[in-house]
Design an enzyme around this catalytic site. Sequence first.
Site, PDB file in Angstrom:
ATOM      1  N   SER A   1       0.910  -0.951   0.089  1.00 31.20           N
ATOM      2  CA  SER A   1      -0.069  -0.030   0.101  1.00 31.20           C
ATOM      3  C   SER A   1       0.811   1.424  -0.061  1.00 31.20           C
ATOM      4  CB  SER A   1      -0.960   0.134   1.214  1.00 31.20           C
ATOM      5  OG  SER A   1      -0.261  -0.304   2.287  1.00 31.20           O
TER       6      SER A   1
ATOM      7  N   HIS B   1      -2.412  -2.788  -6.348  1.00 30.04           N
ATOM      8  CA  HIS B   1      -3.009  -2.470  -4.950  1.00 30.04           C
ATOM      9  C   HIS B   1      -4.502  -2.998  -4.643  1.00 30.04           C
ATOM     10  CE1 HIS B   1      -3.844   0.409  -1.610  1.00 30.04           C
ATOM     11  NE2 HIS B   1      -3.514  -0.681  -1.262  1.00 30.04           N
TER      12      HIS B   1
ATOM     13  N   GLU C   1      -5.906  -0.505  -7.900  1.00 27.01           N
ATOM     14  CA  GLU C   1      -4.986   0.671  -8.162  1.00 27.01           C
ATOM     15  C   GLU C   1      -3.784  -0.108  -8.881  1.00 27.01           C
ATOM     16  OE1 GLU C   1      -4.066   4.542  -5.687  1.00 27.01           O
ATOM     17  OE2 GLU C   1      -3.850   2.795  -4.736  1.00 27.01           O
TER      18      GLU C   1
ATOM     19  N   ASN D   1      -4.190   5.797  -0.847  1.00 31.47           N
ATOM     20  CA  ASN D   1      -3.772   6.306   0.552  1.00 31.47           C
ATOM     21  C   ASN D   1      -3.310   7.933   0.641  1.00 31.47           C
ATOM     22  OD1 ASN D   1      -4.390   4.073   1.954  1.00 31.47           O
ATOM     23  ND2 ASN D   1      -2.953   2.782   1.025  1.00 31.47           N
TER      24      ASN D   1
HETATM   25  N1  3HC Z   1     -17.780 -12.074  -1.541  1.00 31.53           N
HETATM   26  C1  3HC Z   1     -18.793 -11.559  -2.298  1.00 31.53           C
HETATM   27  N2  3HC Z   1     -19.568 -10.444  -2.087  1.00 31.53           N
HETATM   28  C2  3HC Z   1     -19.757 -10.427  -0.785  1.00 31.53           C
HETATM   29  C3  3HC Z   1     -19.128 -10.637   0.228  1.00 31.53           C
HETATM   30  C4  3HC Z   1     -18.026 -11.888  -0.028  1.00 31.53           C
HETATM   31  N3  3HC Z   1     -17.630 -12.629   0.658  1.00 31.53           N
HETATM   32  N4  3HC Z   1     -19.518 -10.452   1.388  1.00 31.53           N
HETATM   33  C5  3HC Z   1     -20.197  -9.382   1.255  1.00 31.53           C
HETATM   34  N5  3HC Z   1     -20.572  -9.513   0.024  1.00 31.53           N
HETATM   35  C6  3HC Z   1     -21.525  -8.175  -0.749  1.00 31.53           C
HETATM   36  C7  3HC Z   1     -22.930  -8.217  -0.142  1.00 31.53           C
HETATM   37  O1  3HC Z   1     -23.645  -9.230  -0.762  1.00 31.53           O
HETATM   38  C8  3HC Z   1     -23.174  -7.007  -0.456  1.00 31.53           C
HETATM   39  O2  3HC Z   1     -23.590  -6.943  -1.943  1.00 31.53           O
HETATM   40  P1  3HC Z   1     -24.886  -6.026  -1.998  1.00 31.53           P
HETATM   41  O3  3HC Z   1     -24.529  -4.466  -1.938  1.00 31.53           O
HETATM   42  O4  3HC Z   1     -25.084  -6.151  -3.639  1.00 31.53           O
HETATM   43  O5  3HC Z   1     -26.043  -6.572  -1.381  1.00 31.53           O
HETATM   44  C9  3HC Z   1     -21.844  -6.216  -0.143  1.00 31.53           C
HETATM   45  O6  3HC Z   1     -20.986  -7.072  -0.430  1.00 31.53           O
HETATM   46  C10 3HC Z   1     -22.021  -5.585   1.347  1.00 31.53           C
HETATM   47  O7  3HC Z   1     -21.781  -6.477   2.232  1.00 31.53           O
HETATM   48  P2  3HC Z   1     -22.571  -6.598   3.579  1.00 31.53           P
HETATM   49  O8  3HC Z   1     -23.962  -6.124   3.232  1.00 31.53           O
HETATM   50  O9  3HC Z   1     -22.379  -8.241   3.989  1.00 31.53           O
HETATM   51  O10 3HC Z   1     -21.848  -5.883   4.389  1.00 31.53           O
HETATM   52  P3  3HC Z   1     -21.632  -4.168   4.522  1.00 31.53           P
HETATM   53  O11 3HC Z   1     -23.144  -3.548   4.036  1.00 31.53           O
HETATM   54  O12 3HC Z   1     -21.799  -4.084   6.082  1.00 31.53           O
HETATM   55  O13 3HC Z   1     -20.614  -3.504   4.047  1.00 31.53           O
HETATM   56  C11 3HC Z   1     -17.990  -3.331   3.687  1.00 31.53           C
HETATM   57  C12 3HC Z   1     -19.222  -3.996   4.424  1.00 31.53           C
HETATM   58  C13 3HC Z   1     -18.027  -3.849   2.229  1.00 31.53           C
HETATM   59  C14 3HC Z   1     -16.722  -3.775   4.504  1.00 31.53           C
HETATM   60  C15 3HC Z   1     -18.632  -1.970   3.780  1.00 31.53           C
HETATM   61  O14 3HC Z   1     -18.731  -1.338   5.210  1.00 31.53           O
HETATM   62  C16 3HC Z   1     -17.588  -0.899   3.227  1.00 31.53           C
HETATM   63  O15 3HC Z   1     -17.523  -0.759   2.066  1.00 31.53           O
HETATM   64  N6  3HC Z   1     -16.681  -0.280   4.184  1.00 31.53           N
HETATM   65  C17 3HC Z   1     -15.359   0.307   3.398  1.00 31.53           C
HETATM   66  C18 3HC Z   1     -14.665  -0.585   3.079  1.00 31.53           C
HETATM   67  C19 3HC Z   1     -13.278   0.270   2.618  1.00 31.53           C
HETATM   68  O16 3HC Z   1     -13.102   1.547   2.590  1.00 31.53           O
HETATM   69  N7  3HC Z   1     -12.227  -0.449   2.467  1.00 31.53           N
HETATM   70  C20 3HC Z   1     -10.944  -0.008   1.975  1.00 31.53           C
HETATM   71  C21 3HC Z   1      -9.951   0.067   2.964  1.00 31.53           C
HETATM   72  S1  3HC Z   1      -8.421   0.726   2.627  1.00 31.53           S
HETATM   73  C22 3HC Z   1      -7.456  -0.673   1.945  1.00 31.53           C
HETATM   74  O17 3HC Z   1      -7.806  -1.441   1.779  1.00 31.53           O
HETATM   75  C23 3HC Z   1      -6.275  -0.114   1.334  1.00 31.53           C
HETATM   76  C24 3HC Z   1      -5.240  -0.499   2.189  1.00 31.53           C
HETATM   77  O18 3HC Z   1      -3.822   0.026   1.416  1.00 31.53           O
HETATM   78  C25 3HC Z   1      -5.328   0.339   3.448  1.00 31.53           C
END
Ligand code: 3HC
Length: 287
Positions: free
Chosen positions: A122, A143, A155, A193
């Site tokens: 990252s 990424h 990315e 980031n």
């Molecule tokens: N496989 C496929 N699809 C899945 C799944 C899986 N294992 N788990 C969940 N899903 C789908 C669900 O079906 C749902 O789809 P829909 O909107 O079409 O119904 C969607 O994903 C959301 O799942 P949930 O309803 O179970 O969960 P939430 O609504 O609580 O969302 C989350 C969880 C996706 C983590 C959401 O809170 C989110 O987007 N959070 C922000 C995450 C983020 O910003 N990530 C980036 C972090 S930074 C990074 O990674 C970079 C590093 O360098 C720091």
Amino acid sequence: MDIQDVKTIGVVGCGLMGAGIVETSAKAGFNVVVREINDELLQKGMARLRGSMEKAVSKGKLAAEDKQAALDRISATTDMEAFSACQLVVEAAIENLDLKKQIFADLDRICPPETILSSNTSSLNITSMAAATQRPDKVFGLHFFNPVPVMPLLEIVRALLTSEETMVLGRALGEKLGKTVVVAKDRPGFIANLLFVPYALDAIRWYDAGLATKEDIDTTMKLGFNHPMGPLTLCDFVGLDTLLFIADAMYDEFKDDRYAAPPLLRRMVMAGLMGRKSGRGFYDYGK
Ligand code: 3HC
């Protein structure tokens, strides 16, 4: 090399990101070789991957037979030499530059000369990983975002000597994985980031300064800006140690106060409050 030539993808490391990359690649039809340093970590990673696939099935995102077919395409090992069968390898080991340089040097020895090598880092320097190989034109950054199977962004990072052919392949790979691709230069933080970290650090600074409760800071960004998670919840989700590591890497390179980690963040990490992964960060997640 063309994307049609990529049949087997290697993934170095089966932690949170590695397991997600393996799952996404196998679901997209690639054979996958995943390697961990010992059996315990390998089994843990594979259990996480199976759990995620089961969730996808229960959410109606994946047919049960497709889950089994994807699992059958995965070969899990502790042997680095198994990457000799791969046309593309994604390194998703821990964020330690010396370790990554060693992994790239090993991959360079093990893989055929045409194999493309990439890192999921990252914030670390892709150009220095490329310099550990004899094929810097075939090294670039890939990424992914957590949770990898759900987040639609990929990315792609162009290091100083990455060839256009490698970038074209990276874009095609992203499309095959069902991701939208953005391209960035090799600068710590890339696009995502570089923009996210100052925002997250500001949220921590203002929380520490007593501007508002953590709940109100998070609610503001959730409901006022339609973010799925507020910044402090997202910090816990990313891992406070990871956030600190990225911020330090960015500060180290740019010497810009925007990336200077707030004292509270550093102390929380020292105290073992890493966020979700440790059970406690800004919020308590229980055991
Ligand atoms: N496989 C496929 N699809 C899945 C799944 C899986 N294992 N788990 C969940 N899903 C789908 C669900 O079906 C749902 O789809 P829909 O909107 O079409 O119904 C969607 O994903 C959301 O799942 P949930 O309803 O179970 O969960 P939430 O609504 O609580 O969302 C989350 C969880 C996706 C983590 C959401 O809170 C989110 O987007 N959070 C922000 C995450 C983020 O910003 N990530 C980036 C972090 S930074 C990074 O990674 C970079 C590093 O360098 C720091």
